[in-house]
Design an enzyme around this catalytic site. Structure first.
Site, PDB file in Angstrom:
ATOM      1  N   SER A 147      39.823  37.207  35.373  1.00  0.00           N
ATOM      2  CA  SER A 147      39.792  37.742  36.729  1.00  0.00           C
ATOM      3  C   SER A 147      41.082  37.502  37.506  1.00  0.00           C
ATOM      4  O   SER A 147      42.138  37.976  37.120  1.00  0.00           O
ATOM      5  CB  SER A 147      38.581  37.174  37.468  1.00  0.00           C
ATOM      6  OG  SER A 147      38.458  37.775  38.712  1.00  0.00           O
ATOM      7  N   HIS A 148      40.995  36.698  38.544  1.00  0.00           N
ATOM      8  CA  HIS A 148      42.124  36.481  39.448  1.00  0.00           C
ATOM      9  C   HIS A 148      42.960  35.270  39.046  1.00  0.00           C
ATOM     10  O   HIS A 148      43.877  34.912  39.762  1.00  0.00           O
ATOM     11  CB  HIS A 148      41.580  36.278  40.862  1.00  0.00           C
ATOM     12  CG  HIS A 148      40.467  35.270  40.880  1.00  0.00           C
ATOM     13  ND1 HIS A 148      39.193  35.593  40.465  1.00  0.00           N
ATOM     14  CD2 HIS A 148      40.453  33.970  41.173  1.00  0.00           C
ATOM     15  CE1 HIS A 148      38.435  34.511  40.535  1.00  0.00           C
ATOM     16  NE2 HIS A 148      39.166  33.511  40.965  1.00  0.00           N
ATOM     17  N   LYS A 160      34.014  37.640  28.760  1.00  0.00           N
ATOM     18  CA  LYS A 160      32.623  37.620  29.220  1.00  0.00           C
ATOM     19  C   LYS A 160      31.862  38.776  28.588  1.00  0.00           C
ATOM     20  O   LYS A 160      32.450  39.800  28.225  1.00  0.00           O
ATOM     21  CB  LYS A 160      32.547  37.665  30.740  1.00  0.00           C
ATOM     22  CG  LYS A 160      33.142  38.898  31.395  1.00  0.00           C
ATOM     23  CD  LYS A 160      32.943  38.808  32.907  1.00  0.00           C
ATOM     24  CE  LYS A 160      33.392  40.084  33.589  1.00  0.00           C
ATOM     25  NZ  LYS A 160      33.064  40.119  35.003  1.00  0.00           N
ATOM     26  N   ASP A 215      42.493  42.522  42.288  1.00  0.00           N
ATOM     27  CA  ASP A 215      42.868  41.344  41.502  1.00  0.00           C
ATOM     28  C   ASP A 215      43.161  41.702  40.049  1.00  0.00           C
ATOM     29  O   ASP A 215      43.250  42.879  39.692  1.00  0.00           O
ATOM     30  CB  ASP A 215      41.778  40.273  41.599  1.00  0.00           C
ATOM     31  CG  ASP A 215      40.526  40.671  40.846  1.00  0.00           C
ATOM     32  OD1 ASP A 215      40.257  41.879  40.760  1.00  0.00           O
ATOM     33  OD2 ASP A 215      39.812  39.788  40.343  1.00  0.00           O
ATOM     34  N   ASP A 221      41.563  41.892  37.210  1.00  0.00           N
ATOM     35  CA  ASP A 221      40.702  42.816  36.466  1.00  0.00           C
ATOM     36  C   ASP A 221      40.114  43.917  37.346  1.00  0.00           C
ATOM     37  O   ASP A 221      39.250  44.673  36.885  1.00  0.00           O
ATOM     38  CB  ASP A 221      39.580  42.048  35.759  1.00  0.00           C
ATOM     39  CG  ASP A 221      38.678  41.319  36.732  1.00  0.00           C
ATOM     40  OD1 ASP A 221      39.168  40.914  37.805  1.00  0.00           O
ATOM     41  OD2 ASP A 221      37.483  41.149  36.437  1.00  0.00           O
ATOM     42  N   ASP A 240      38.206  43.939  40.140  1.00  0.00           N
ATOM     43  CA  ASP A 240      36.899  43.948  40.815  1.00  0.00           C
ATOM     44  C   ASP A 240      36.963  43.430  42.255  1.00  0.00           C
ATOM     45  O   ASP A 240      36.074  43.682  43.044  1.00  0.00           O
ATOM     46  CB  ASP A 240      35.826  43.203  39.988  1.00  0.00           C
ATOM     47  CG  ASP A 240      36.191  41.776  39.663  1.00  0.00           C
ATOM     48  OD1 ASP A 240      37.319  41.355  39.993  1.00  0.00           O
ATOM     49  OD2 ASP A 240      35.349  41.077  39.065  1.00  0.00           O
ATOM     50  N   ARG A 241      38.027  42.697  42.601  1.00  0.00           N
ATOM     51  CA  ARG A 241      38.126  42.213  43.984  1.00  0.00           C
ATOM     52  C   ARG A 241      38.931  43.186  44.838  1.00  0.00           C
ATOM     53  O   ARG A 241      39.681  44.010  44.306  1.00  0.00           O
ATOM     54  CB  ARG A 241      38.823  40.854  44.022  1.00  0.00           C
ATOM     55  CG  ARG A 241      38.008  39.767  43.369  1.00  0.00           C
ATOM     56  CD  ARG A 241      38.642  38.413  43.573  1.00  0.00           C
ATOM     57  NE  ARG A 241      37.729  37.381  43.076  1.00  0.00           N
ATOM     58  CZ  ARG A 241      37.810  36.108  43.377  1.00  0.00           C
ATOM     59  NH1 ARG A 241      38.758  35.680  44.178  1.00  0.00           N
ATOM     60  NH2 ARG A 241      36.943  35.239  42.894  1.00  0.00           N
ATOM     61  N   THR A 278      26.005  32.304  44.518  1.00  0.00           N
ATOM     62  CA  THR A 278      27.355  32.806  44.249  1.00  0.00           C
ATOM     63  C   THR A 278      27.440  33.380  42.835  1.00  0.00           C
ATOM     64  O   THR A 278      26.906  32.810  41.900  1.00  0.00           O
ATOM     65  CB  THR A 278      28.355  31.644  44.401  1.00  0.00           C
ATOM     66  OG1 THR A 278      28.359  31.253  45.767  1.00  0.00           O
ATOM     67  CG2 THR A 278      29.747  32.038  43.987  1.00  0.00           C
ATOM     68  N   GLU A 337      31.929  36.638  49.955  1.00  0.00           N
ATOM     69  CA  GLU A 337      33.062  36.250  50.783  1.00  0.00           C
ATOM     70  C   GLU A 337      34.372  36.229  49.998  1.00  0.00           C
ATOM     71  O   GLU A 337      35.444  36.336  50.567  1.00  0.00           O
ATOM     72  CB  GLU A 337      32.822  34.879  51.429  1.00  0.00           C
ATOM     73  CG  GLU A 337      32.408  33.735  50.488  1.00  0.00           C
ATOM     74  CD  GLU A 337      33.481  33.223  49.575  1.00  0.00           C
ATOM     75  OE1 GLU A 337      34.634  33.156  50.003  1.00  0.00           O
ATOM     76  OE2 GLU A 337      33.159  32.884  48.415  1.00  0.00           O
ATOM     77  N   LYS A 371      31.378  44.087  40.949  1.00  0.00           N
ATOM     78  CA  LYS A 371      32.036  44.435  42.200  1.00  0.00           C
ATOM     79  C   LYS A 371      33.205  45.348  41.867  1.00  0.00           C
ATOM     80  O   LYS A 371      33.676  45.357  40.726  1.00  0.00           O
ATOM     81  CB  LYS A 371      32.464  43.188  42.948  1.00  0.00           C
ATOM     82  CG  LYS A 371      33.383  42.276  42.189  1.00  0.00           C
ATOM     83  CD  LYS A 371      33.441  40.918  42.859  1.00  0.00           C
ATOM     84  CE  LYS A 371      34.216  39.943  42.001  1.00  0.00           C
ATOM     85  NZ  LYS A 371      33.613  38.626  41.968  1.00  0.00           N
ATOM     86  N   ARG A 383      34.412  23.763  47.385  1.00  0.00           N
ATOM     87  CA  ARG A 383      34.532  24.848  48.365  1.00  0.00           C
ATOM     88  C   ARG A 383      33.654  24.507  49.557  1.00  0.00           C
ATOM     89  O   ARG A 383      32.469  24.183  49.391  1.00  0.00           O
ATOM     90  CB  ARG A 383      34.080  26.173  47.767  1.00  0.00           C
ATOM     91  CG  ARG A 383      34.861  26.597  46.520  1.00  0.00           C
ATOM     92  CD  ARG A 383      34.819  28.117  46.384  1.00  0.00           C
ATOM     93  NE  ARG A 383      35.226  28.596  45.071  1.00  0.00           N
ATOM     94  CZ  ARG A 383      36.493  28.739  44.668  1.00  0.00           C
ATOM     95  NH1 ARG A 383      37.480  28.388  45.468  1.00  0.00           N
ATOM     96  NH2 ARG A 383      36.758  29.216  43.462  1.00  0.00           N
TER      97      ARG A 383
HETATM   98  C1  G1P Z   1      34.388  32.551  42.515  1.00  0.00           C
HETATM   99  C2  G1P Z   1      33.833  33.101  43.816  1.00  0.00           C
HETATM  100  C3  G1P Z   1      32.579  33.903  43.550  1.00  0.00           C
HETATM  101  C4  G1P Z   1      32.872  34.990  42.521  1.00  0.00           C
HETATM  102  C5  G1P Z   1      33.491  34.377  41.274  1.00  0.00           C
HETATM  103  C6  G1P Z   1      33.915  35.438  40.274  1.00  0.00           C
HETATM  104  O1  G1P Z   1      33.448  31.672  41.927  1.00  0.00           O
HETATM  105  O2  G1P Z   1      33.549  32.061  44.720  1.00  0.00           O
HETATM  106  O3  G1P Z   1      32.132  34.461  44.758  1.00  0.00           O
HETATM  107  O4  G1P Z   1      31.700  35.665  42.163  1.00  0.00           O
HETATM  108  O5  G1P Z   1      34.638  33.611  41.635  1.00  0.00           O
HETATM  109  O6  G1P Z   1      34.865  36.310  40.810  1.00  0.00           O
HETATM  110  P1  G1P Z   1      33.524  30.083  42.073  1.00  0.00           P
HETATM  111  O7  G1P Z   1      34.899  29.666  41.607  1.00  0.00           O
HETATM  112  O8  G1P Z   1      33.368  29.796  43.535  1.00  0.00           O
HETATM  113  O9  G1P Z   1      32.397  29.579  41.245  1.00  0.00           O
HETATM  114 ZN    ZN Z   2      38.138  39.741  39.191  1.00  0.00          ZN
END
Ligand code: G1P
Ligand code: ZN
Length: 551
Positions: free
Chosen positions: A121-122, A134, A285, A287, A289-290, A352, A372, A384, A504
């Site tokens: 992801s990010h 995944k 981001d 991949d 999705d953000r 989450t 968020e 997303k 967090r």
């Molecule tokens: C984080 C974000 C969560 C999101 C996830 C995947 O997870 O807080 O909202 O779904 O990345 O993008 P966390 O690192 O808080 O478990």
């Molecule tokens: Zn992502």
């Protein structure tokens, strides 16, 4: 290789030792590249997935990634392993690139047995960055916790895996490559995705808005959305080429941390604050999705973004009939609830992680949801969707003729503003963050009614979610504390990091409709932040007097 095409596949069995650290987190298995480069590491996890899902012979699998380091290697490997497990067809994007929402969409369209998505992801990419994988189910959504646990259990017992020997694969040539009973199909991901977007949004109106001289900047941060943005914004909407920034996908994301948020994409905040700021600035981001949405002088917080979407959805062709209900993750602000209440819609609160929305979407209980953490999405896919959110806002600007600051101010005048911020505390020693949460949890029963730095606690609990569709329970999903002054603090540990731990802390305070809405969130939340530090004894446990990041 004449003749080889019709030969039965040659499959070899390769011996290995199980790894015992392959438990997936919030969104799949994420580790440092060096961990994935251990002998047979990726193979073990892929074998565990294939054995656990046991796809029927001849099934289709979607395999794609965000282009980070190891992407093509991973796709070729998975293709060979899938063929060895009797999969009939692997579908991927050109160069093995598929954004996460596009992969989810393809899984549904192709009635696939699921998808293997190579992404962290990010998280940063490159040889010293992160890699991840995944599994998404046939519904297009991320594997539920029970399936992830089953994959983990299988991975702990893997002593060998199967690999088909195939001639060299060409991931850059669109079309079908047949190898006996097995087919690799390379498709044009951006074209398929753009077609779906055309069915949801008013492309003519958006093109006219751009022709009228309005300006857009989309930053792909050298990650997967570059080719998608080019197809949609430039080719289909006629936006000038300079509307795109960093559009070429690179294995190390050009050194960017591909997370569209005010800290990692500070250059976009600077652009928004420039006197000549474009009308819409957006980013996605690694991949895809953000999403991040900004207008002149303003960042639209994701908690507000999903609320504004709900309040204005009927202005967009794909959403004229509104939504059956909406959902947000628990730590996300209650701005969405305020709109849902006025519209008389159910608003679900989930743990989450996007996967919790999927049952609600599948059952038709909701049509819009958000987190968020810069994630927003709808029922067209089960992930997303960054570019979808950007198009939603672009369409809204074009349909209303208003600016982003104007839309936001009107929204707050109507519903009040939920000032919101997340404070992240990174600690090297995960045990310290775990101890903080454990202590807070133990103190919960005594907290209600107590006074804490100027306000009384009205409710303090560890969030436990009961899925209304399948009745499954997820306990310990974050500690939330509500106060008499209508503020809220949530504490939880990140489930996506690859080293140490991140605490967090989510802060929220509601300023009613008649109140002051133009202030800075950090300033408006200073008292709540102080309360959060005291209540959680954050400095005592983490050694940190200040958060590592405020987002
Ligand atoms: C984080 C974000 C969560 C999101 C996830 C995947 O997870 O807080 O909202 O779904 O990345 O993008 P966390 O690192 O808080 O478990
Ligand atoms: Zn992502």
């Amino acid at each position: 290789m004449p003749g080889a095409m019709s030969d039965p596949l040659q499959v070899s069995t390769i011996h290995c030792q199980p790894y015992r650290d392959q438990r997936p987190g919030t969104a799949g298995l994420r580790k440092k590249v060096e961990v994935f480069r251990q002998p047979h590491y990726l193979e073990t996890f892929v074998e565990a997935i294939l054995r656990t899902i046991a796809p029927p012979p001849g099934a289709t699998l979607i395999v794609g990634g965000d282009g980070r380091y190891l992407n093509e290697h991973g796709i070729e490997l998975i293709t060979r392993m899938a063929a060895a497990h009797g999969i009939g067809k692997v579908v991927t994007g050109i160069g093995g690139l598929l954004s996460t929402p596009a992969a989810s969409l393809l899984i549904r369209r192709q009635r696939a047995a699921g998808g293997l998505l190579l992404t962290a992801s990010h998280n940063p990419g490159g040889p010293s960055g992160d890699f991840g994988i995944k599994f998404n189910t046939p519904s297009g959504g991320q594997a539920p916790a029970s399936l992830s646990e089953a994959i983990f259990a299988t991975a702990c017992e893997i002593h060998d895996y199967r690999l088909a020997s195939l001639p060299p694969l060409d991931l850059h040539r669109p079309g079908r490559q047949r190898f006996g009973s097995f087919t690799l199909e390379v498709i044009d991901g951006p074209a398929v995705y753009a077609e779906l977007m055309e069915s949801l949004f008013d492309f003519e109106r958006m093109a006219a808005w751009l022709r009228d001289g309005h300006r857009l900047r989309f930053d792909a941060l050298h990650a997967v959305t570059g080719p998608y943005a080019e197809e949609i914004f430039c080719r289909r909407l006629g936006a000038p080429r300079e509307s795109l920034l960093h559009a070429e996908p690179l294995p190390d994301f050009g050194g960017f941390h591909p997370d569209p948020n005010p800290v990692d994409a500070a250059h976009l905040i600077a652009l928004a604050n420039d006197a000549a700021a474009p009308d819409l600035i957006a980013a996605s981001d690694g991949d895809g999705d953000r999403n991040m949405i900004l207008g002149p002088g303003m960042l639209v917080h994701p908690c507000d973004s999903v609320a504004v979407m709900l309040a204005n959805a009927q202005q967009l062709p794909g959403y004229r009939d509104g939504f059956p209900g909406v959902a947000r993750s628990m730590p996300t602000s209650r701005a969405l609830d305020a709109v849902a209440r006025e519209l008389g819609l159910p608003c679900y609160e989930t743990p989450t992680g996007w996967r919790y929305f999927c049952n609600l979407l599948d059952a038709g209980l909701i049509g819009l949801c958000g987190e968020e953490s810069f994630g927003t999405g709808a029922a067209h896919t089960r992930e997303k969707d960054g570019l979808w959110a950007v198009l939603f806002w672009l369409n809204l600007l074009a349909a209303t003729g208003r600016s982003i600051p104007d839309i936001m101010r009107r929204h707050w005048q109507r519903f009040g503003r939920h000032y919101y911020q997340r404070h992240d505390y990174h600690v090297d020693d995960a045990g310290r963050a775990e101890a903080l949460v454990a202590e807070l949890r133990a103190r919960l029963p005594a907290l209600a009614g107590q006074d804490c730095a100027g306000s009384r606690v009205t409710l303090a609990e560890d969030f436990c979610y009961r899925d209304p569709v399948d009745g499954s329970e997820s306990a310990q999903q974050g500690i939330r504390v509500f106060f008499a002054d209508d503020s809220r603090i949530v504490y939880r540990l990140s489930g996506t990091g690859t080293s140490g731990a991140t605490l967090r802390v989510y802060l929220e305070r509601h300023e009613p409709a008649a109140g002051r809405h133009d202030a800075e969130a950090g300033e408006q939340l200073a008292a709540v932040a102080k309360r959060a530090r005291l209540l959680g004894r954050i400095e005592h446990f983490t050694g940190l007097a200040e958060p590592s990041a405020r987002i």
